[in-house]
Design an enzyme around this catalytic site. Structure first.
Site, PDB file in Angstrom:
ATOM      1  N   LEU A  18      -1.382   3.792  -3.496  1.00 21.03           N
ATOM      2  CA  LEU A  18      -1.455   2.527  -4.231  1.00 21.03           C
ATOM      3  C   LEU A  18      -2.590   2.529  -5.235  1.00 21.03           C
ATOM      4  CD1 LEU A  18      -0.844   0.030  -1.268  1.00 21.03           C
ATOM      5  CD2 LEU A  18       0.791   0.737  -3.019  1.00 21.03           C
ATOM      6  N   GLY A  21     -10.142   4.217  -5.747  1.00 22.29           N
ATOM      7  CA  GLY A  21     -11.252   3.394  -6.176  1.00 22.29           C
ATOM      8  C   GLY A  21     -12.572   4.126  -6.092  1.00 22.29           C
ATOM      9  N   ALA A  22     -13.651   3.373  -6.294  1.00 19.86           N
ATOM     10  CA  ALA A  22     -14.983   3.951  -6.254  1.00 19.86           C
ATOM     11  C   ALA A  22     -15.331   4.431  -4.854  1.00 19.86           C
ATOM     12  CB  ALA A  22     -16.008   2.917  -6.716  1.00 19.86           C
ATOM     13  N   LYS A  41      -6.575   1.738   3.701  1.00 22.77           N
ATOM     14  CA  LYS A  41      -7.686   2.180   2.867  1.00 22.77           C
ATOM     15  C   LYS A  41      -8.437   3.272   3.612  1.00 22.77           C
ATOM     16  CE  LYS A  41     -11.376   0.368  -0.091  1.00 22.77           C
ATOM     17  NZ  LYS A  41     -12.011  -0.860  -0.609  1.00 22.77           N
ATOM     18  N   ASP A 139     -17.205  -9.538  -6.430  1.00 21.00           N
ATOM     19  CA  ASP A 139     -16.327  -8.556  -7.079  1.00 21.00           C
ATOM     20  C   ASP A 139     -15.006  -9.183  -7.511  1.00 21.00           C
ATOM     21  OD1 ASP A 139     -15.896  -6.052  -8.125  1.00 21.00           O
ATOM     22  OD2 ASP A 139     -15.063  -5.201  -6.281  1.00 21.00           O
TER      23      ASP A 139
END
Length: 380
Positions: A18, A21-22, A41, A139
């Site tokens: 999907l 990210g960082a 994740k 964020d």
């Protein structure tokens, strides 16, 4: 971290990536035992980012807290997994993508005021709940506002959030020379920073101690002036980001975007807010949210309730918002199975396969999964 008895990494089949990210990679996975799908994740412990492990554990702790005090516009924690190599956690899959993707699907790349009203209202409710738990989000951006299969929103990514002991910021009195000194020090640091999302260790309503955070975190175009100045910040940074989000939904661009991050931060500090066309209740809301002085910003004194009372939301039944059965956009179906699949049996096999690929920092091309997604542990 405990492992869910119903689920184990070996029973999870990756359907697709999907996003990267960082901090890690997010998969859409299928649980072979329960025949269900969710988002997973995954953070690699051998990441070049030494803070990724700490940030991962913090995000899981926030999600555990949300399990105890749930909210319809915030995610729940389904399960947590940990091996010697990775930390992973499962949350519900939002089949509608994110608000940024949805905006770009519009004919003119922007939302109507009525649609903006709906999505802003749900984001306000989500932030209100986080703030009631003493958590400042830090964020907020379109990519972190996901669309559930029901069409309602959910916020994601809590690794940059922060728990504050107090719920109200005390006014900080600072002389002009001292303010200028802080700004000069910040601009020196700014020239050394290259990443668009600054990690917590490299610098992102009414009660007791008025604790502030001093870390520099967030996404450039959404960072509040007090964060840029290094004045210390609290919940008002989320209301600033809400104003930037509303502006971008209305015009298709953020209000202070510059040629580079230094220019962007200079604009955040000094450039007046500009609108096109006649003033409306929406532009009035945005103006009040984007006040560069946090103590004058809408939401500073009365929190989310102050924002909910703005004329832009007149007539909205806040108590019935989650019961709206026809949101502006409803995903037609969960199309996870219709997309290209990751060519390996389990999540652990996927990561084992990636570790066998030479790092792109050594002159090779980034590893790609069988869907063509660039995947590199150096990005985490």
């Amino acid at each position: 971290m405990a492992t869910s008895p119903e689920s184990h990494l070996h029973n999870l089949r990756p359907i697709k990536v999907l996003g990267n990210g960082a901090m890690g990679t997010v998969f859409l996975v299928h649980n072979n035992l329960t025949n269900s799908k969710f988002a997973l994740k995954v953070v690699d412990k051998s990441s070049a980012d030494s803070n990724s492990d700490r940030r991962a554990r913090w995000e899981v702790s926030v999600l555990r807290q949300l399990n105890q005090q749930p909210h319809q516009f915030l995610p729940s924690l389904i399960a947590v997994f940990e091996t010697e190599q990775i930390i992973a956690w499962a949350v519900p899959f939002c089949s509608g993508g994110d608000l940024n993707v949805l905006r770009h699907r519009q004919n003119d790349g922007v939302f109507s005021p009525a649609v903006i009203r709906f999505y802003l209202a749900e984001v306000v409710c989500a932030l209100k709940h986080l703030h009631s738990l003493g958590i400042v989000y830090r964020d907020l951006k379109p990519e972190n506002v996901l669309i559930q299969s029901s069409g309602h929103v959910t916020l994601t990514d809590f690794d940059l959030s922060r728990a504050l002991a107090g719920k109200k910021m005390k006014t900080l009195i600072m002389s002009e020379p001292e303010m200028n000194k802080r700004r000069r020090k910040f601009m020196v640091k700014l020239n050394k920073v290259k990443t668009a999302r600054v990690t917590p260790m490299t610098r992102r309503n009414g009660s007791l101690s008025g604790e502030r955070a001093n870390s520099f975190v967030g996404t450039d175009e959404y960072v509040a002036p007090e964060v840029v100045r290094g004045d210390g910040h609290e919940f008002a940074v989320d209301w600033w980001a809400l104003g930037v989000l509303a502006y971008e939904m209305l015009y298709g661009t953020t209000p202070f975007r510059g040629k580079n991050r230094k220019d962007t931060f200079n604009r955040i500090l000094t450039m007046p807010l500009k609108f096109t066309g006649k003033p409306t209740v929406l532009t009035d809301l945005i103006t009040k949210l984007l006040d560069k002085e946090p103590t004058r910003r809408l939401g500073y004194g009365g929190g989310a309730c102050e924002i909910q009372e703005h004329p832009f939301f007149n007539g909205l039944r806040w108590d019935l918002l989650a019961e709206v059965v026809r949101p502006p956009f409803i995903p037609s179906r969960d199309d996870g199975e219709l997309t290209c699949k990751v060519d390996c049996f389990t999540v652990t096999e996927y990561f084992k396969k990636l570790r066998q690929v030479q790092s792109p920092l050594e002159g090779k091309s980034p590893a790609k999964d069988d869907c063509g997604y660039n995947v590199s542990f150096t990005e985490f």
